[in-house]
Design a protein around this motif. Sequence first.
Motif, PDB file in Angstrom:
ATOM      1  N   SER A 192       0.832  -1.205   0.000  1.00 25.38           N
ATOM      2  CA  SER A 192       0.000   0.000   0.000  1.00 25.38           C
ATOM      3  C   SER A 192       0.866   1.255   0.000  1.00 25.38           C
ATOM      4  O   SER A 192       0.565   2.228  -0.706  1.00 25.38           O
ATOM      5  CB  SER A 192      -0.917   0.000   1.223  1.00 25.38           C
ATOM      6  OG  SER A 192      -1.785  -1.122   1.211  1.00 25.38           O
ATOM      7  N   ALA A 193       1.958   1.236   0.771  1.00 25.59           N
ATOM      8  CA  ALA A 193       2.854   2.392   0.799  1.00 25.59           C
ATOM      9  C   ALA A 193       3.501   2.623  -0.555  1.00 25.59           C
ATOM     10  O   ALA A 193       3.662   3.772  -1.003  1.00 25.59           O
ATOM     11  CB  ALA A 193       3.926   2.181   1.871  1.00 25.59           C
ATOM     12  N   ARG A 199       1.815   6.817  -6.760  1.00 30.27           N
ATOM     13  CA  ARG A 199       0.781   7.750  -7.200  1.00 30.27           C
ATOM     14  C   ARG A 199       1.215   9.194  -7.023  1.00 30.27           C
ATOM     15  O   ARG A 199       0.895  10.062  -7.844  1.00 30.27           O
ATOM     16  CB  ARG A 199      -0.500   7.496  -6.405  1.00 30.27           C
ATOM     17  CG  ARG A 199      -1.682   8.363  -6.816  1.00 30.27           C
ATOM     18  CD  ARG A 199      -2.072   8.113  -8.248  1.00 30.27           C
ATOM     19  NE  ARG A 199      -3.262   8.867  -8.617  1.00 30.27           N
ATOM     20  CZ  ARG A 199      -3.719   9.002  -9.854  1.00 30.27           C
ATOM     21  NH1 ARG A 199      -3.075   8.406 -10.847  1.00 30.27           N
ATOM     22  NH2 ARG A 199      -4.803   9.707 -10.101  1.00 30.27           N
ATOM     23  N   ILE A 200       1.978   9.471  -5.953  1.00 30.19           N
ATOM     24  CA  ILE A 200       2.390  10.841  -5.657  1.00 30.19           C
ATOM     25  C   ILE A 200       3.616  11.246  -6.477  1.00 30.19           C
ATOM     26  O   ILE A 200       3.629  12.330  -7.088  1.00 30.19           O
ATOM     27  CB  ILE A 200       2.687  10.995  -4.151  1.00 30.19           C
ATOM     28  CG1 ILE A 200       1.400  10.801  -3.342  1.00 30.19           C
ATOM     29  CG2 ILE A 200       3.281  12.369  -3.856  1.00 30.19           C
ATOM     30  CD1 ILE A 200       1.606  10.807  -1.852  1.00 30.19           C
ATOM     31  N   SER A 201       4.637  10.383  -6.496  1.00 29.13           N
ATOM     32  CA  SER A 201       5.912  10.761  -7.112  1.00 29.13           C
ATOM     33  C   SER A 201       6.189  10.077  -8.435  1.00 29.13           C
ATOM     34  O   SER A 201       7.249  10.283  -9.024  1.00 29.13           O
ATOM     35  CB  SER A 201       7.068  10.446  -6.149  1.00 29.13           C
ATOM     36  OG  SER A 201       7.091   9.070  -5.825  1.00 29.13           O
ATOM     37  N   THR A 210       9.560   4.735  -0.861  1.00 28.50           N
ATOM     38  CA  THR A 210       9.086   3.929   0.271  1.00 28.50           C
ATOM     39  C   THR A 210      10.247   3.352   1.055  1.00 28.50           C
ATOM     40  O   THR A 210      10.264   3.413   2.297  1.00 28.50           O
ATOM     41  CB  THR A 210       8.182   2.799  -0.235  1.00 28.50           C
ATOM     42  OG1 THR A 210       7.090   3.362  -0.977  1.00 28.50           O
ATOM     43  CG2 THR A 210       7.627   1.997   0.923  1.00 28.50           C
ATOM     44  N   ASP A 211      11.227   2.774   0.355  1.00 24.38           N
ATOM     45  CA  ASP A 211      12.394   2.215   1.046  1.00 24.38           C
ATOM     46  C   ASP A 211      13.198   3.306   1.755  1.00 24.38           C
ATOM     47  O   ASP A 211      13.737   3.075   2.848  1.00 24.38           O
ATOM     48  CB  ASP A 211      13.288   1.481   0.050  1.00 24.38           C
ATOM     49  CG  ASP A 211      12.616   0.230  -0.504  1.00 24.38           C
ATOM     50  OD1 ASP A 211      11.661  -0.263   0.136  1.00 24.38           O
ATOM     51  OD2 ASP A 211      13.037  -0.243  -1.576  1.00 24.38           O
ATOM     52  N   LEU A 212      13.265   4.485   1.166  1.00 24.45           N
ATOM     53  CA  LEU A 212      14.000   5.581   1.789  1.00 24.45           C
ATOM     54  C   LEU A 212      13.328   6.021   3.091  1.00 24.45           C
ATOM     55  O   LEU A 212      14.004   6.221   4.107  1.00 24.45           O
ATOM     56  CB  LEU A 212      14.099   6.760   0.818  1.00 24.45           C
ATOM     57  CG  LEU A 212      14.766   8.032   1.359  1.00 24.45           C
ATOM     58  CD1 LEU A 212      16.217   7.764   1.712  1.00 24.45           C
ATOM     59  CD2 LEU A 212      14.667   9.161   0.339  1.00 24.45           C
TER      60      LEU A 212
END
Length: 367
Positions: A192-193, A199-201, A210-212
């Motif tokens: 989900s993340a 969707r945003i970036s 997400t991993d960052l």
Amino acid sequence: MLLTPVTQRVLSKELLDVPIRAGLVAVLAVFCFRIFVPFLNLMVWALILAVTLYPLQVRLRGPLAGKDGLIATLIILVAFAVILVPTYLLGVAVANSLERAMTVFRSGSFQIPPPAESVAAWSLVGHRVYDFWAQASSDLTGLAQKFAPQLKEAGLALLGTVTGLGAALLVFCLALIVAGIFMAHGEKGYRSAVLISSRISGPENGVQITDLCTATIRAVAQGVVGIAFIQMLLIGIAFIVMGVPGAGLLALAVLLIGIMQLPATLITVPVIIFVIVTEGVSTATIIFSVYVFVAGLADNVLKPLLLGRGVAVPMPVVLIGALGGMVTGGVTGLFIGPVMLAVGYQLFWRWVKDQPQPQRAQEQKQA
């Protein structure tokens, strides 16, 4: 180009629909935020705890494969024991100390020894300290009545602090429970993340962002708690060896202060003064004072080493984000600050490097 009346009506309707839809979406977003905002702090803490503790759940999947719910429950129960048992012992010790102090004060047997004559020779503040100390040793009741308004304000401030700590502990315990639910569905949460980040970036940045964010939260959490724990060990051992009264409680206070990102010198400096006043100046007290003072400043060296580990951005970015977030947003900002700054740093440099090639270079490639 002339538009027909039908086309004009269609365009007018579409232009009218756009702001109406945007307004309805904005109203819905505002209502959703107002409903969710009482739980915002709780959910942020739950997310931070879940991200920090999730690697432990992954390691335990070997002996307990396919039982994510059980693993998350066990981790949260152990976390509760680690947090609540020392908190209970600290509360009992503080309550007993206050009870003994009140008993001694009411019995009238409490006496402050008179100051030494050498105190008056201290530079700048010697005479004031000597007069205040002498009055406290001869007429403590009168001194307390003299400073009654200040003592009342300090008592109210202390009561508010204790109440705030109790509320924060309750929120933290609830956040642990919610974090357990998040960890039990960790894989779905990660997907989900990634979808939200994509969707945003953009799809090409979703996994990386997400991993960052995950690595930054873990680095800050492990760095903050790890540094506080190391300082507690370094300082607590010295307190025990020197025979400082309440060494265990003082070491626990160092741990809590370190987690709150306050300097350990708030504990070490008063203890150093107490040891020198009670034990006198000797080789042992000098070594103790220097060691404890340096250990209280160890976080200034350890933070640059631990805060940036495992994060794909320079360490100063994480450190500046943690300090700035702490100043602007408190303990929660300590985690949110470096995450936002790290994401912004990555997106900025990706935008900088994604430049169109010069026209000549393109012509040479075409040739």
